[in-house]
Design an enzyme around this catalytic site. Structure first.
Site, mmCIF file in Angstrom:
data_model
loop_
_atom_site.group_PDB
_atom_site.id
_atom_site.type_symbol
_atom_site.label_atom_id
_atom_site.label_comp_id
_atom_site.label_asym_id
_atom_site.label_seq_id
_atom_site.Cartn_x
_atom_site.Cartn_y
_atom_site.Cartn_z
ATOM 1 N N GLU A 171 11.575 -35.261 -22.141
ATOM 2 C CA GLU A 171 11.251 -33.739 -22.459
ATOM 3 C C GLU A 171 10.048 -33.246 -21.788
ATOM 4 O OE1 GLU A 171 9.539 -32.360 -26.314
ATOM 5 O OE2 GLU A 171 11.213 -31.316 -26.502
ATOM 6 N N LYS A 217 -1.416 -25.880 -40.984
ATOM 7 C CA LYS A 217 -2.402 -26.410 -40.021
ATOM 8 C C LYS A 217 -1.608 -25.981 -38.578
ATOM 9 C CE LYS A 217 -3.264 -28.948 -37.251
ATOM 10 N NZ LYS A 217 -3.264 -28.788 -35.667
ATOM 11 N N CYS A 260 12.087 -26.392 -27.964
ATOM 12 C CA CYS A 260 12.532 -27.573 -28.477
ATOM 13 C C CYS A 260 14.150 -27.743 -28.317
ATOM 14 C CB CYS A 260 12.366 -28.101 -29.742
ATOM 15 S SG CYS A 260 12.751 -26.719 -30.963
ATOM 16 N N GLY A 294 -4.772 -32.781 -38.559
ATOM 17 C CA GLY A 294 -3.251 -32.671 -38.829
ATOM 18 C C GLY A 294 -2.814 -34.095 -39.553
ATOM 19 N N GLU A 328 10.737 -31.814 -37.756
ATOM 20 C CA GLU A 328 11.395 -31.147 -36.560
ATOM 21 C C GLU A 328 10.866 -31.571 -35.109
ATOM 22 O OE1 GLU A 328 14.129 -29.316 -36.824
ATOM 23 O OE2 GLU A 328 14.270 -29.115 -38.894
HETATM 24 P P1 NAD Z 1 2.350 -31.746 -30.653
HETATM 25 O O1 NAD Z 1 3.083 -32.686 -31.500
HETATM 26 O O2 NAD Z 1 1.231 -32.192 -29.723
HETATM 27 O O3 NAD Z 1 1.637 -30.727 -31.845
HETATM 28 C C1 NAD Z 1 2.209 -30.048 -33.052
HETATM 29 C C2 NAD Z 1 1.233 -30.152 -34.028
HETATM 30 O O4 NAD Z 1 0.760 -31.554 -34.525
HETATM 31 C C3 NAD Z 1 0.068 -29.394 -33.677
HETATM 32 O O5 NAD Z 1 -0.692 -28.673 -34.786
HETATM 33 C C4 NAD Z 1 -1.184 -30.574 -33.688
HETATM 34 O O6 NAD Z 1 -2.391 -30.260 -33.745
HETATM 35 C C5 NAD Z 1 -0.890 -31.499 -34.413
HETATM 36 N N1 NAD Z 1 -1.110 -33.092 -34.519
HETATM 37 C C6 NAD Z 1 -1.390 -33.398 -33.371
HETATM 38 N N2 NAD Z 1 -1.556 -34.802 -33.638
HETATM 39 C C7 NAD Z 1 -1.494 -35.204 -34.921
HETATM 40 C C8 NAD Z 1 -1.616 -36.169 -35.743
HETATM 41 N N3 NAD Z 1 -1.895 -37.427 -34.926
HETATM 42 N N4 NAD Z 1 -1.184 -36.106 -36.913
HETATM 43 C C9 NAD Z 1 -0.881 -34.874 -37.328
HETATM 44 N N5 NAD Z 1 -0.911 -33.946 -36.817
HETATM 45 C C10 NAD Z 1 -1.051 -33.811 -35.337
HETATM 46 O O7 NAD Z 1 3.354 -30.602 -30.316
HETATM 47 P P2 NAD Z 1 2.960 -29.192 -29.227
HETATM 48 O O8 NAD Z 1 2.582 -29.673 -27.983
HETATM 49 O O9 NAD Z 1 2.144 -28.498 -30.032
HETATM 50 O O10 NAD Z 1 4.444 -28.606 -29.316
HETATM 51 C C11 NAD Z 1 5.527 -29.163 -28.389
HETATM 52 C C12 NAD Z 1 6.568 -29.978 -29.013
HETATM 53 O O11 NAD Z 1 6.999 -29.542 -30.257
HETATM 54 C C13 NAD Z 1 7.471 -30.361 -28.171
HETATM 55 O O12 NAD Z 1 7.770 -31.722 -28.326
HETATM 56 C C14 NAD Z 1 8.683 -29.711 -28.941
HETATM 57 O O13 NAD Z 1 10.178 -30.400 -28.562
HETATM 58 C C15 NAD Z 1 8.523 -29.738 -30.288
HETATM 59 N N6 NAD Z 1 9.153 -28.701 -30.991
HETATM 60 C C16 NAD Z 1 10.165 -28.932 -31.864
HETATM 61 C C17 NAD Z 1 10.881 -28.025 -32.541
HETATM 62 C C18 NAD Z 1 11.875 -28.395 -33.462
HETATM 63 O O14 NAD Z 1 12.173 -27.355 -34.340
HETATM 64 N N7 NAD Z 1 12.495 -29.471 -33.483
HETATM 65 C C19 NAD Z 1 10.225 -26.636 -32.574
HETATM 66 C C20 NAD Z 1 9.331 -26.378 -31.669
HETATM 67 C C21 NAD Z 1 8.685 -27.421 -30.989
#
Ligand code: NAD
Length: 489
Positions: free
Chosen positions: A392, A183, A293, A221, A259
């Site tokens: 962040e 997803k 991240c 998700g 992650e």
């Molecule tokens: P996000 O948490 O908003 O969304 C991530 C994913 O989760 C998307 O596919 C979204 O549709 C889904 N999602 C949203 N609500 C959900 C729920 N309640 N249950 C399950 N899934 C849900 O993150 P983003 O804005 O897409 O990405 C940025 C974030 O990702 C930053 O905090 C960044 O640090 C983190 N990130 C971490 C890593 C790592 O490896 N540690 C790598 C890249 C990004």
């Protein structure tokens, strides 16, 4: 086959490329703010069908036991994607706003080629491990371990490095013998949908083994996380969403692998080349407009040389103007969306309210009248307790903080809810080793060392996550362990 995602983007469910039952949703170019085209809008019914297909493929086929066939499929997928690499590059730059120079490594070729490492692992891993003999309760017994796939993996990914993160989940999960429902984030559906199309049309990956459900609806998700037919959730995204994934997954007590976010420290010791280190910190925070991240967003410099460090960092940032990601010289492209730009601008305002000074940047670049650009920004005059230094931001914003020696630098680096990554610059190896030992993060680069590779486990301490991605540790996240005991001969 030519990849034309614009209006033909589909879901991949049970080996078939199908439209979303919710119709389509718009895909934007963050550089121009224009609609690039549409993506299939998956609904809960589509997700249900995808999970069902993944469950059947796991329970009723040989996929999880045929290691050689899985290696073949992963190599085939990598070669097929390689055959479309230039088309994918242009689509990725348009959809993600990813600077062209980054696509060759972290955004595209690097992660695609990492599939080969996981294919080799499928073939060469010790699936059966002898534990030798023992006499529990006086009964001579021979024991061995069987390493087995966990089952159906729900993979949920963010928008910032879509290919890297999608492949870092698909690669090890499939290599380990699982079936997958991916997803992707609503902001970057095409990167995933096109991989689904290549997998369906150009590989032998069996029906149901890889399913991809793009959707405009974040609830997809959440539904994936709570579904009892799913055995493991592999999630990358923000810490806040990671917590709700964990809560949702707890109802069926499924394994979660998270992650999450970071606020990593770039520690400059007093024997380092200060100007070179500050330049590197400035360059790093501009890479992909700070949307990484693990990007270091707190620069910790010796207090006695704070003003000099501010000046050196500012000078480099001034030279790193945001540009069109299609140009090969661009380091800092746009942010992904208006929402993300608002968030970053909100944090810059907050920094000023908290008593900080915007030394460089702080606004939108005047040379772009369109696109979600924010100028590379340096904030000085805060201490580490400020929200700007704790939370962040996910944009090209660097907070520069003074430290009073190595122990104080370690203390400040660790004064964070996160523990994802970091950097240390210095000369004396013993001092560097003490700082490395003291900083509680999952990865650390010393004097510019790059930690990213297929065989290198990546992940976070504290609220930056649970588990490791990539490397042998990342592969084993997707395995169960079965202990078998038999009478010793
Ligand atoms: P996000 O948490 O908003 O969304 C991530 C994913 O989760 C998307 O596919 C979204 O549709 C889904 N999602 C949203 N609500 C959900 C729920 N309640 N249950 C399950 N899934 C849900 O993150 P983003 O804005 O897409 O990405 C940025 C974030 O990702 C930053 O905090 C960044 O640090 C983190 N990130 C971490 C890593 C790592 O490896 N540690 C790598 C890249 C990004």
């Amino acid at each position: 086959m030519t990849l034309r995602p614009t209006d033909s983007s589909t879901l991949l469910i049970d080996g078939k490329l199908v439209p979303g039952s919710g119709g389509t949703f718009e895909v934007f170019d963050p550089t121009t703010e224009e609609v690039l085209g549409h993506a299939a809008d998956g609904t809960p019914a589509d997700l249900d069908a995808a999970i069902d297909a993944a469950r059947r493929a796991f329970d009723h086929t040989d996929w999880s036991r045929d290691h050689t066939f899985r290696a073949h499929c992963l190599r085939q997928l990598r070669d097929a994607i390689r055959g479309h690499i230039e088309e994918l590059r242009e689509i990725t730059i348009a959809e993600v706003g990813a600077p062209r120079f980054l696509t060759a490594a972290a955004h595209l070729e690097g992660p695609v080629d990492d599939l080969l490492w996981f294919a080799d692992l499928a073939e060469n891993y010790s699936w059966k491990q002898d534990l030798g003999n023992a006499s529990p309760m006086g009964i001579p017994t021979h024991r061995y371990l069987l390493k087995e796939a966990t089952g159906v993996v729900g993979a949920i990914t963010p928008w910032n490095f879509p290919h890297q993160i999608n492949f870092a989940k698909i690669g090890p999960a499939l290599a380990a013998g699982n079936t997958v429902v991916l997803k992707p984030a609503p902001d970057t559906p095409w990167c995933a949908a096109l991989i689904g199309r290549i997998a369906a049309e150009e590989t032998d990956i069996p029906a149901g083994v890889l399913n991809i459900v793009t959707s405009s609806d974040h609830r997809i998700g959440a539904l994936l996380s709570e579904d009892p037919r799913v055995d493991l959730i592999s999630f990358t995204g923000s810490t806040a969403t990671g917590k709700s994934v964990m809560r949702a997954a707890s109802e069926s007590l499924k394994k979660v692998f998270l992650e999450l976010g970071g606020k990593s420290a770039f520690v400059v010791l007093d024997d380092a080349d200060l100007r070179a280190a500050c330049s590197m910190a400035a360059f790093t925070v501009c890479t992909h407009a700070g949307q990484g991240c693990a990007i270091t967003t707190r620069l910790l410099v010796p207090r006695a040389r704070y003003d000099e460090a501010v000046e050196a960092t500012a000078k480099t940032l001034q030279g790193l103007r945001p540009g069109d990601p299609r140009d090969s010289g661009t380091i800092c492209g746009p942010l992904i969306s208006a929402r993300q730009r608002d968030r970053v601008e909100g944090y810059i305002r907050l920094a000023v309210e908290e008593g900080g000074t915007v030394v460089v940047g702080g606004g939108r670049p005047t040379e772009h009248d369109r696109g979600f650009f924010v100028e590379p920004t340096l904030i000085s005059g805060l201490d580490n307790s400020a929200r700007t230094a704790q939370e962040e931001i996910f944009g090209p914003v660097l907070v520069i903080l003074p430290h009073d020696g190595d122990d104080d630098a370690v203390r400040i680096a660790n004064d964070s809810p996160y523990g994802l990554s970091g950097a240390v610059y210095g000369t004396d190896p013993d001092r560097i080793a003490r700082v490395v030992a003291g900083v509680r993060t999952g990865t650390l680069g010393v004097n510019g060392g790059i930690w990213y590779a297929a065989d290198a486990p990546f992940g976070g301490y504290k609220q930056s996550g649970i588990g490791r991605e990539m490397g042998l540790a990342g592969f084993e996240e997707y395995l169960e362990t079965k202990l078998v005991a038999e009478p010793a001969l």
